[in-house]
Design a protein around this motif. Structure first.
Motif, mmCIF file in Angstrom:
data_model
loop_
_atom_site.group_PDB
_atom_site.id
_atom_site.type_symbol
_atom_site.label_atom_id
_atom_site.label_comp_id
_atom_site.label_asym_id
_atom_site.label_seq_id
_atom_site.Cartn_x
_atom_site.Cartn_y
_atom_site.Cartn_z
ATOM 1 N N SER A 133 -35.882 -5.270 39.217
ATOM 2 C CA SER A 133 -35.201 -5.204 40.327
ATOM 3 C C SER A 133 -34.020 -5.905 40.328
ATOM 4 O O SER A 133 -33.879 -7.153 39.797
ATOM 5 N N ALA A 134 -32.892 -5.448 40.677
ATOM 6 C CA ALA A 134 -31.450 -6.185 40.635
ATOM 7 C C ALA A 134 -30.948 -6.079 42.053
ATOM 8 O O ALA A 134 -31.017 -5.277 43.025
ATOM 9 N N VAL A 135 -30.034 -7.322 42.200
ATOM 10 C CA VAL A 135 -29.531 -7.351 43.494
ATOM 11 C C VAL A 135 -27.939 -7.222 43.168
ATOM 12 O O VAL A 135 -27.433 -7.945 42.191
ATOM 13 N N PRO A 136 -27.219 -6.546 44.050
ATOM 14 C CA PRO A 136 -25.807 -6.381 43.798
ATOM 15 C C PRO A 136 -24.986 -7.591 43.908
ATOM 16 O O PRO A 136 -25.034 -8.323 44.863
ATOM 17 N N ALA A 137 -24.156 -8.049 42.906
ATOM 18 C CA ALA A 137 -23.220 -9.238 43.050
ATOM 19 C C ALA A 137 -22.042 -8.969 42.330
ATOM 20 O O ALA A 137 -21.717 -8.049 41.452
ATOM 21 N N LEU B 117 -19.324 -4.508 42.009
ATOM 22 C CA LEU B 117 -20.515 -5.104 42.124
ATOM 23 C C LEU B 117 -21.587 -4.752 41.011
ATOM 24 O O LEU B 117 -21.498 -3.417 40.755
ATOM 25 N N THR C 116 -27.996 -7.717 39.289
ATOM 26 C CA THR C 116 -28.320 -8.860 38.809
ATOM 27 C C THR C 116 -30.081 -8.890 38.888
ATOM 28 O O THR C 116 -30.527 -8.867 40.069
ATOM 29 N N ILE D 82 -33.368 -9.821 39.612
ATOM 30 C CA ILE D 82 -33.903 -10.969 40.315
ATOM 31 C C ILE D 82 -34.674 -12.066 39.601
ATOM 32 O O ILE D 82 -34.544 -13.234 40.038
ATOM 33 N N TYR E 291 -15.036 -16.766 46.480
ATOM 34 C CA TYR E 291 -16.414 -15.852 46.303
ATOM 35 C C TYR E 291 -15.916 -14.627 47.365
ATOM 36 O O TYR E 291 -16.110 -13.447 47.301
ATOM 37 N N LEU F 157 -15.301 -10.767 46.336
ATOM 38 C CA LEU F 157 -16.140 -9.547 47.186
ATOM 39 C C LEU F 157 -15.072 -8.490 47.506
ATOM 40 O O LEU F 157 -15.114 -7.271 47.479
ATOM 41 N N MET G 145 -21.557 -11.969 53.388
ATOM 42 C CA MET G 145 -21.821 -12.039 52.306
ATOM 43 C C MET G 145 -21.722 -13.327 51.414
ATOM 44 O O MET G 145 -22.257 -14.106 50.679
ATOM 45 N N TRP H 123 -29.110 -15.325 49.960
ATOM 46 C CA TRP H 123 -28.255 -14.108 49.270
ATOM 47 C C TRP H 123 -29.325 -13.038 49.022
ATOM 48 O O TRP H 123 -28.820 -11.908 49.101
ATOM 49 N N LEU H 124 -30.524 -13.390 48.710
ATOM 50 C CA LEU H 124 -31.410 -11.833 48.589
ATOM 51 C C LEU H 124 -31.465 -11.309 49.881
ATOM 52 O O LEU H 124 -31.554 -10.020 49.777
ATOM 53 N N ALA I 153 -28.239 -9.254 50.315
ATOM 54 C CA ALA I 153 -27.729 -8.344 49.383
ATOM 55 C C ALA I 153 -28.770 -7.376 48.943
ATOM 56 O O ALA I 153 -28.662 -6.116 48.915
ATOM 57 N N TYR I 154 -30.204 -7.804 49.067
ATOM 58 C CA TYR I 154 -31.108 -7.008 48.291
ATOM 59 C C TYR I 154 -31.488 -5.672 49.026
ATOM 60 O O TYR I 154 -31.781 -4.805 48.702
ATOM 61 N N ALA J 219 -30.811 -2.261 48.145
ATOM 62 C CA ALA J 219 -31.360 -1.357 47.105
ATOM 63 C C ALA J 219 -32.852 -1.221 47.535
ATOM 64 O O ALA J 219 -33.560 -0.707 46.870
#
Lengths: 196, 419
Positions: A30-34, A42, A45, A47, B22, B26, B51, B159-160, B163-164, B167
């Motif tokens: 699983s990845a988080v956009p950064a 983006l 990344t 997790i 940052y 972005l 963000m 952050w998680l 951003a997460y 997905a």
């Protein structure tokens, strides 16, 4: 020794390391956009590669807890105990990471364990440089810096070790060097009057 | 306390460059994608701000919270109320957040400069509320966690959370965080206010619980109850608000048109494009008359960028930088449905095969040269089909057009003569 294990939160540290291994296994890929400075976009990344920062924070807190002045003048080798705690915790996670990766359960298992080693090393260096309250600022800043400057494809340069995959030998060596430096600095540390 | 000493001890001041860099990282990737309206610019600026600032402010909050704990400000007999103490500690965080958000708007303003409108205040307010809530959560965590743990934990955790969810499924989870990047808004859509209410509710719940925990600790029964009940209630209401939404948080725009009459036809464009209203009207009215003859329909009384609700209203768009051919092409292809019907994936034949031939035929009938149309539709495998249709009598062409248009809108009708 019972007092030392309580002061240095050994049980909580062991529990955290166990939870970290479980979470890394569950996180899969699983990845988080950064955002990436190099790519201007983006990038995902994993997790599993960022989770060890939290584990390193708990570990460094455990290793540096307690009255530093008393430990400096203690008859017993208190600094060595702390170093053994750090090494044992990292060794346990490293063994679990090896099992996860080469057992086919989580390809990033060893990479996550390597990151725990490297980030803990940086935290120990930060502890020596800035005091224990700000010990994790260095690994946190380093991890997020690498996230921002990665390019997302191809082989990683050694200094981007937190983002390399499990088979990257140079990344493993760099993280091990950071860990060794941190451990040596921890063993040689002395309490600074007025420092935290 | 002297101002310089107060500022010198504020962690937000040291984190300010990190927040700015940052945010720039972005935002710089999004600037060229901003649509020609202030709603999109506001969403892009505030979402990037959330963000960039959310995790950093939470981490700074954790540091400040730990500092207040070490200072023993909540122990013993209080001289000031907890809210006053918290305010002075959180003020630099708030000031840094406002400054960085202003920097975000300074970056997006040149992209929408000259376009009528202004930043959307509710979107900015919710963005600031989200940042403030996570800052407070950091302060509350700092009461219990050593900064060596609290700072990275809050940084990663926030952050998680922000951003997460992009997905994750179900899709409505992403509408709770306050990060709306990429989910809104083209010029013909607006941000669904239910999304804003949901984000405000979740953020307010986080802020209330964080303040209670920081000021009174976990021990009082009332705090324990509030820690469970307030977020649960907020989540139930917030989820019910965004449950029906898909990946995007926008909905069709209903207001904001500016109109002009041209040769008896009312032509309307979005307010942001009013500078091109006369130009567009002079192009689309003659083209619509040619099209009306070709497809056997009465000429429209209204040609609009908004919703065309009846047979006398036609739809078109005047995209920024669009030339004469683009405007006429948009009018001609305005007859095509924007997407296949939901049942399309289950049908046995390729109903979408009619899109390109029908679009090509419409554009040619609207008066565009064939080479121009080919340049827009790309190399056509079925160019011969359009040539054959154009050679037929007018009544046959109208039948072909109506049959294939129906095929695009339905799953039961097979397109004809498109290959």
């Amino acid at each position: 020794m019972d007092l030392w294990t309580r002061v240095h939160q050994v049980a909580r540290t062991a529990l955290t390391m166990g939870c970290t291994v479980v979470l890394v296994a569950l996180a899969g890929e699983s990845a988080v956009p950064a955002p990436s400075l190099v790519r201007g976009a983006l990038i995902g990344t994993p997790i599993a590669l960022a989770l060890p920062l939290a584990a390193a924070a708990v570990l460094i807190r455990a290793a540096t807890a307690g009255p530093a002045v008393l430990e400096d003048v203690a008859v017993r080798p208190a600094r060595l105990y702390g170093a053994v705690l750090v090494a044992a915790a990292c060794g346990g996670v490293l063994a679990a990471g090896v099992v996860l990766t080469w057992g086919g359960l989580q390809p990033l298992g060893f990479a996550a364990a390597r990151n725990l080693l490297g980030l803990t090393g940086l935290a120990l260096i930060g502890n020596r440089a800035h005091g224990r309250a700000a010990a994790t600022v260095l690994p946190t800043a380093y991890l997020f810096l690498t996230l921002m400057v990665r390019h997302g494809a191809g082989p990683m340069p050694p200094w981007l070790w937190p983002l390399a995959d499990s088979s990257d030998v140079a990344a493993a060596v760099t993280a091990a060097v950071a860990f060794a430096c941190g451990l040596v600095l921890h063993l040689r540390a002395r309490h600074r009057p007025g420092g935290d | 306390m002297p101002l310089h000493r107060w500022l010198r001890s504020a962690a937000a001041l040291y984190a300010l460059p990190v927040m700015g860099v940052y945010l720039y990282l972005l935002l710089s990737g999004e600037l060229q994608n901003i649509a020609d309206n202030w709603r999109d610019a506001t969403v892009v600026a505030t979402s990037s701000g959330v963000m960039a600032l959310g995790p950093t402010c939470a981490a700074v909050g954790a540091w400040e919270g730990a500092r207040l704990r070490r200072g023993g400000v909540l122990d013993g007999t209080p001289v000031r109320r907890p809210a006053a103490v918290l305010l002075w500690s959180a003020l630099p965080i708030g000031a840094a957040a406002v400054a960085v958000l202003a920097f975000a708007f300074a970056l997006v303003t040149p992209e929408v400069g000259g376009i009528p409108g202004a930043p959307d205040p509710p979107v900015v307010a919710v963005g600031l509320l989200v940042i403030g809530a996570w800052s407070l959560a950091g302060v509350a965590a700092g009461r219990f966690l050593h900064p060596a743990i609290g700072v990275p934990l809050l940084l990663i955790g926030t952050w998680l959370w922000l951003a997460y969810p992009q997905a994750l499924e179900p899709l409505w989870i992403r509408h709770l965080t306050g990060e709306n990047l990429g989910t809104c808004c083209s010029t013909d859509t607006v941000l669904d206010r239910r999304v804003l209410w949901a984000q405000a509710l979740v953020a307010a719940a986080v802020a209330v619980v964080a303040y209670l925990v920081w000021s009174r600790g976990f021990r009082p029964i009332a705090v324990k109850a509030a820690v469970v009940a307030v977020p649960a209630a907020a989540l139930v209401v917030a989820v019910s608000l965004v449950d029906g939404l898909g990946a995007d948080s926008d909905r069709p725009r209903t207001g904001g048109l500016e109109c002009v009459r041209e040769q008896g036809v009312e032509v309307c464009v979005w307010r942001e494009r009013r500078a091109r209203l006369g130009y567009a009207a002079r192009l689309v009215v003659p083209a619509s008359r040619r099209l009306a003859v070709a497809i056997g329909m009465p000429a429209p009384r209204r040609i609009t960028e908004g919703a065309a609700r009846d047979r006398e209203s036609w739809h078109f768009t005047v995209a920024p930088q669009a030339g004469d051919d683009d405007v006429v092409f948009a009018l001609a292809t305005g007859f095509l449905p924007p997407a296949s019907p939901p049942c399309a994936k289950d049908r046995e034949f390729d109903g979408d095969a009619a899109y390109v031939p029908v679009g090509t035929w419409l554009a040619i009938k609207a008066g565009l040269p064939r080479a121009v149309v080919a340049a827009k539709t790309g190399p056509m495998e079925n160019g011969d089909a359009v040539t054959r249709v154009l050679a037929r009598p007018r009544a046959d062409q109208i039948r072909w057009f109506r049959r294939n248009l129906a095929a695009l809108r339905s799953c039961d009708i097979r397109p004809v003569d498109v290959e």
